[in-house]
Scaffold this motif. Structure first.
Motif, PDB file in Angstrom:
ATOM      1  N   LYS A  92       7.306   6.926 -45.139  1.00 11.37           N
ATOM      2  CA  LYS A  92       6.745   5.606 -44.827  1.00 11.37           C
ATOM      3  C   LYS A  92       5.263   5.561 -45.147  1.00 11.37           C
ATOM      4  N   LYS A  93       4.560   6.640 -44.847  1.00 11.37           N
ATOM      5  CA  LYS A  93       3.121   6.682 -45.074  1.00 11.37           C
ATOM      6  C   LYS A  93       2.774   6.827 -46.547  1.00 11.37           C
ATOM      7  N   SER A  94       3.525   7.669 -47.245  1.00  9.60           N
ATOM      8  CA  SER A  94       3.174   8.027 -48.620  1.00  9.60           C
ATOM      9  C   SER A  94       3.865   7.193 -49.680  1.00  9.60           C
ATOM     10  N   GLY A  95       5.007   6.600 -49.336  1.00  7.73           N
ATOM     11  CA  GLY A  95       5.808   5.903 -50.324  1.00  7.73           C
ATOM     12  C   GLY A  95       6.651   6.825 -51.176  1.00  7.73           C
ATOM     13  N   ILE A  96       6.636   8.126 -50.862  1.00  7.65           N
ATOM     14  CA  ILE A  96       7.424   9.121 -51.602  1.00  7.65           C
ATOM     15  C   ILE A  96       8.728   9.376 -50.858  1.00  7.65           C
ATOM     16  N   GLU A  97       9.845   9.231 -51.541  1.00  5.98           N
ATOM     17  CA  GLU A  97      11.132   9.495 -50.909  1.00  5.98           C
ATOM     18  C   GLU A  97      11.264  10.985 -50.601  1.00  5.98           C
ATOM     19  N   ALA A  98      11.646  11.294 -49.387  1.00  8.11           N
ATOM     20  CA  ALA A  98      11.841  12.690 -48.986  1.00  8.11           C
ATOM     21  C   ALA A  98      13.156  12.804 -48.229  1.00  8.11           C
ATOM     22  N   LYS A  99      13.952  13.769 -48.619  1.00  5.52           N
ATOM     23  CA  LYS A  99      15.253  13.989 -47.987  1.00  5.52           C
ATOM     24  C   LYS A  99      15.223  15.301 -47.225  1.00  5.52           C
ATOM     25  N   LEU A 100      15.548  15.250 -45.939  1.00  4.20           N
ATOM     26  CA  LEU A 100      15.593  16.460 -45.127  1.00  4.20           C
ATOM     27  C   LEU A 100      16.954  17.122 -45.230  1.00  4.20           C
ATOM     28  N   VAL A 101      16.943  18.445 -45.381  1.00  6.98           N
ATOM     29  CA  VAL A 101      18.159  19.251 -45.312  1.00  6.98           C
ATOM     30  C   VAL A 101      17.958  20.274 -44.204  1.00  6.98           C
ATOM     31  N   ALA A 102      18.703  20.118 -43.113  1.00  4.39           N
ATOM     32  CA  ALA A 102      18.649  21.078 -42.010  1.00  4.39           C
ATOM     33  C   ALA A 102      19.630  22.206 -42.330  1.00  4.39           C
ATOM     34  N   VAL A 103      19.079  23.341 -42.703  1.00  2.00           N
ATOM     35  CA  VAL A 103      19.900  24.485 -43.101  1.00  2.00           C
ATOM     36  C   VAL A 103      20.084  25.390 -41.890  1.00  2.00           C
ATOM     37  N   GLY A 104      21.282  25.820 -41.627  1.00  2.00           N
ATOM     38  CA  GLY A 104      21.573  26.623 -40.443  1.00  2.00           C
ATOM     39  C   GLY A 104      20.690  27.841 -40.306  1.00  2.00           C
ATOM     40  N   VAL A 105      20.413  28.200 -39.069  1.00  2.41           N
ATOM     41  CA  VAL A 105      19.529  29.323 -38.781  1.00  2.41           C
ATOM     42  C   VAL A 105      20.054  30.622 -39.366  1.00  2.41           C
ATOM     43  N   THR A 106      21.351  30.851 -39.284  1.00  3.64           N
ATOM     44  CA  THR A 106      21.904  32.152 -39.647  1.00  3.64           C
ATOM     45  C   THR A 106      22.065  32.374 -41.144  1.00  3.64           C
ATOM     46  N   ASP A 107      22.214  31.301 -41.918  1.00  7.44           N
ATOM     47  CA  ASP A 107      22.463  31.504 -43.351  1.00  7.44           C
ATOM     48  C   ASP A 107      21.380  30.887 -44.222  1.00  7.44           C
ATOM     49  N   PHE A 108      20.205  30.722 -43.673  1.00  9.84           N
ATOM     50  CA  PHE A 108      19.114  30.083 -44.408  1.00  9.84           C
ATOM     51  C   PHE A 108      18.755  30.874 -45.671  1.00  9.84           C
ATOM     52  N   GLU A 109      18.506  32.182 -45.514  1.00 11.87           N
ATOM     53  CA  GLU A 109      18.103  32.989 -46.662  1.00 11.87           C
ATOM     54  C   GLU A 109      19.198  33.046 -47.726  1.00 11.87           C
ATOM     55  N   THR A 110      20.448  33.122 -47.271  1.00 12.31           N
ATOM     56  CA  THR A 110      21.560  33.168 -48.227  1.00 12.31           C
ATOM     57  C   THR A 110      21.586  31.913 -49.086  1.00 12.31           C
ATOM     58  N   LYS A 111      21.427  30.762 -48.465  1.00 13.56           N
ATOM     59  CA  LYS A 111      21.467  29.508 -49.211  1.00 13.56           C
ATOM     60  C   LYS A 111      20.253  29.362 -50.121  1.00 13.56           C
ATOM     61  N   LEU A 112      19.120  29.900 -49.683  1.00 16.18           N
ATOM     62  CA  LEU A 112      17.945  29.850 -50.540  1.00 16.18           C
ATOM     63  C   LEU A 112      18.138  30.742 -51.767  1.00 16.18           C
ATOM     64  N   GLN A 113      18.787  31.877 -51.587  1.00 10.66           N
ATOM     65  CA  GLN A 113      19.093  32.756 -52.719  1.00 10.66           C
ATOM     66  C   GLN A 113      20.036  32.063 -53.700  1.00 10.66           C
ATOM     67  N   GLN A 114      20.994  31.347 -53.158  1.00  7.48           N
ATOM     68  CA  GLN A 114      21.937  30.637 -54.015  1.00  7.48           C
ATOM     69  C   GLN A 114      21.217  29.593 -54.864  1.00  7.48           C
ATOM     70  N   ARG A 115      20.300  28.877 -54.263  1.00 12.21           N
ATOM     71  CA  ARG A 115      19.556  27.868 -55.012  1.00 12.21           C
ATOM     72  C   ARG A 115      18.618  28.513 -56.027  1.00 12.21           C
ATOM     73  N   THR A 116      18.137  29.704 -55.713  1.00 17.98           N
ATOM     74  CA  THR A 116      17.338  30.440 -56.681  1.00 17.98           C
ATOM     75  C   THR A 116      18.167  30.769 -57.913  1.00 17.98           C
ATOM     76  N   ALA A 117      19.383  31.234 -57.678  1.00 20.57           N
ATOM     77  CA  ALA A 117      20.279  31.575 -58.785  1.00 20.57           C
ATOM     78  C   ALA A 117      20.634  30.349 -59.622  1.00 20.57           C
ATOM     79  N   GLN A 118      20.678  29.196 -58.984  1.00 20.12           N
ATOM     80  CA  GLN A 118      21.006  27.945 -59.682  1.00 20.12           C
ATOM     81  C   GLN A 118      19.789  27.329 -60.362  1.00 20.12           C
ATOM     82  N   LYS A 119      18.633  27.976 -60.239  1.00 22.75           N
ATOM     83  CA  LYS A 119      17.384  27.486 -60.831  1.00 22.75           C
ATOM     84  C   LYS A 119      17.047  26.093 -60.291  1.00 22.75           C
TER      85      LYS A 119
END
Length: 472
Positions: A92-119
């Motif tokens: 609202k303040k910036s005019g930039i669209e931002a989407k929140l993704v709440a990633v589970g506490v236990t598998d956060f690093e795993t999902k970040l690694q997956q996105r790294t692999a997907q570039k």
């Protein structure tokens, strides 16, 4: 860091720099068990770089491009709701669209690694200060110009310290901080006729009374003086013991030249570990099963009336107020030890601006908003109980006053006056894990010679420092 980026189909890919780093790490760590996870992550990143030339100029910028924001919270939780409110307020303040993704506490690093692999990394990651070394080592975060961050002068120096890497550069913008303090059963303390402890030795004496003098008056031998998360999982024992060790004048590592050297085998450190072992083996003031307990277990021990002293963070107050009752316990700053100075483990979270974003200007604007008074007040979760800012990093915000609860000020003062961040190693989490295993060995085996065990642990830490290129 010597990193360059290139783009394939609009996504992040790694260059020859990462591949070289992987090769070096694997050569150093061949046959080792503790760096396996890091090597695996870097290997994934190297695979992702296949076909990417080393001469890339970086992602083409678009200041209107939307931002994907990740936070380590469970979807649907009150904390995720606060994060969503923060994201919406920014948009609202910036005019930039931002989407929140709440990633589970236990598998956060795993999902970040997956996105790294997907570039395809998210644009923003709000994550623990303890993860900074991992992110920097993998080359996944952009360097931050501290002076170029709007409002940087209002952000606490200690919080900025936790955003600084081993090389002295900054790789995150502070968002959330915390320090540890003691939650003590006030009704039990009054029942046994004891004063608020003024030293760690007095704290142990109080724990003995809580263990032996039936403070709940039920006629059973079923209370423990000290509640300790002593498992090696995620380095919990080191995490808990840091406050005690530093207050006793010891340390895990110490600065030496341009790097670090082990300190766990020093005289003050050994004495502190001997006191820790005595809690488990002599006075036996810790709860049953402490050597394998994580925080989810210890939370239950305290709130169920089975433990009397709990060293933890301010985030537990709302839960214990509801389950135990705020009149039953008091918040007390951790006292000085034999070292003569009270020291409390300080932690927190940073806003990490991930590499390869199409909107780097938007990334910085989000980080600045999150650290601003408006962003910090949203994160306090006063309206919905979703606490994502435990202690404000912005010194113009009074968290205790905003919450109308002076107990939070005990934690704030501990952070301001006694807080101590973990050492800024390339990968502190690995040293924390090694230390936790060494400490767990002496509390699980009461016949173990502490000095000898700490000498062995110092050797393991020394080897790890050399692997990380951080040996002084």
């Amino acid at each position: 860091m010597g990193e360059s980026l290139c783009v394939e189909s609009g996504h992040l890919a790694r260059t020859d720099w990462t591949e070289t780093l992987v090769s070096k790490q694997l050569r150093k760590q061949e046959g080792g068990r503790r760096f396996g996870a890091l090597a695996a992550v870097l290997a994934v990143a190297a695979v992702a770089a296949t076909g990417c030339s080393s001469g890339g100029s970086g992602q083409q910028q678009d200041e209107s491009a939307p931002l994907e924001v990740w936070i380590r919270q469970d979807a649907g939780s009150p904390a995720a709701e606060s994060a969503q409110a923060l994201t919406e307020a920014f948009s609202k303040k910036s005019g930039i669209e931002a989407k929140l993704v709440a990633v589970g506490v236990t598998d956060f690093e795993t999902k970040l690694q997956q996105r790294t692999a997907q570039k395809d990394l998210p644009d923003i990651v709000i994550n623990d200060t303890g993860q900074l070394g991992n992110l920097v080592t993998q080359g996944l975060v952009r360097e931050v110009d501290r002076e170029g961050v709007a409002g940087s002068a209002d952000i606490a120096d200690r919080a900025w310290e936790a955003a600084r890497g081993y090389d002295g550069k900054y790789y995150g913008v502070p968002f959330n901080s915390q320090a540890f303090a003691l939650l003590i059963r006030k009704d039990w303390r009054e029942e046994v006729g004891a004063d608020v402890p003024k030293s760690w030795d007095e704290l142990t004496e109080l724990a003995v009374k809580f263990t032996e003098e039936d403070p709940d008056g039920n006629g059973k031998d079923d209370t423990a003086g000290m509640v300790v998360p002593g498992t090696t999982t995620r380095g919990y024992l080191t995490w808990w013991f840091s406050t005690m060790l530093w207050s006793e004048g010891g340390g895990f590592v110490e600065k030496q030249g341009d790097g670090y050297a082990p300190a766990i085998d020093g005289a003050a450190s050994v004495e502190a570990v001997e006191k820790l072992q005595a809690m488990f083996c002599d006075s036996k003031v810790v709860q049953p099963g402490a050597s394998t307990a994580d925080s989810s277990t210890t939370h239950t021990v305290f709130e169920s009336g089975k433990g009397g002293i709990y060293l933890t963070g301010p985030y537990m107050l709302p839960r214990f107020d509801g389950s135990l009752g705020k009149d039953k316990y008091e918040v007390v700053a951790a006292p000085p030890g034999a070292g003569g100075t009270a020291t409390a483990l300080a932690e927190g979270e940073n806003v990490y601006m991930m590499a390869g974003s199409a909107n780097e200007k938007g990334q910085q604007e989000f980080a600045e908003f999150a650290a601003s008074p408006a962003g910090q007040k949203i994160g306090l979760g006063v309206d919905n109980g979703g606490i994502i800012v435990r202690l404000p990093v912005n010194t113009t915000v009074d968290g205790a006053a905003e919450r109308g609860d002076p107990r939070w000020d005990v934690f704030q003062k501990a952070y301001d006056t006694s807080g101590r961040n973990a050492p800024a190693l390339p990968n502190w989490s690995t040293v924390r894990q090694i230390s936790s295993e060494g400490l767990n060995g002496v509390v699980s085996d009461c016949s173990r010679d502490v000095a000898g065990a700490m000498g062995k642990l110092a050797g393991e830490i020394d080897e790890e420092l050399e692997k990380q290129g951080a040996k002084g």
